[in-house]
Design an enzyme around this catalytic site. Sequence first.
Site, PDB file in Angstrom:
ATOM      1  N   HIS A 154      63.142  16.869  16.952  1.00 58.54           N
ATOM      2  CA  HIS A 154      64.326  17.453  17.590  1.00 58.54           C
ATOM      3  C   HIS A 154      64.879  16.439  18.583  1.00 58.54           C
ATOM      4  CE1 HIS A 154      63.256  21.969  16.809  1.00 58.54           C
ATOM      5  NE2 HIS A 154      63.338  21.259  15.701  1.00 58.54           N
ATOM      6  N   GLU A 167      65.068  16.244  21.881  1.00 56.05           N
ATOM      7  CA  GLU A 167      64.239  15.849  23.022  1.00 56.05           C
ATOM      8  C   GLU A 167      63.155  14.861  22.603  1.00 56.05           C
ATOM      9  OE1 GLU A 167      65.553  20.180  23.672  1.00 56.05           O
ATOM     10  OE2 GLU A 167      64.959  18.915  21.983  1.00 56.05           O
TER      11      GLU A 167
END
Length: 133
Positions: free
Chosen positions: A40, A42
């Site tokens: 993802h 992050e």
Amino acid sequence: MEEGRKAVEKCADNPPVGCVLVLHGIVVAKGHTNPPGEPHAEAMAIGQLHSGASDIEAFVTLEPCSFHGRTPSCAEALINAGIKRVYVGMIDPDSRNNGRGIARLREAGVEVHVGLLEQEIALELRDHLGKAL
């Protein structure tokens, strides 16, 4: 939001999220949602860091996920990286998250600010989050 737009064509059923990591006002890493099962936003951004993250601020389009699905929890990734301040555009309305990522960050001592460009983000993500909004 601009970083998240890079994910639109490849993130499939995941929302196109962007993450920008900033150190003393300078962008040091960027990430966006990848195809299902891949990192993802992050995790992608954190993976670009070459040293500790304690002075880094994270700016994220959507609340970091609190659950482990096809990928590990993004909230845990931010905590494990040592990031102490996170700015979240909007809370993720997905019932598996919906405030849990924010709570997990705060429980770990991370300073969290929610609502940065919230209306603009909700409008931009409405097709991806429509059922949950």
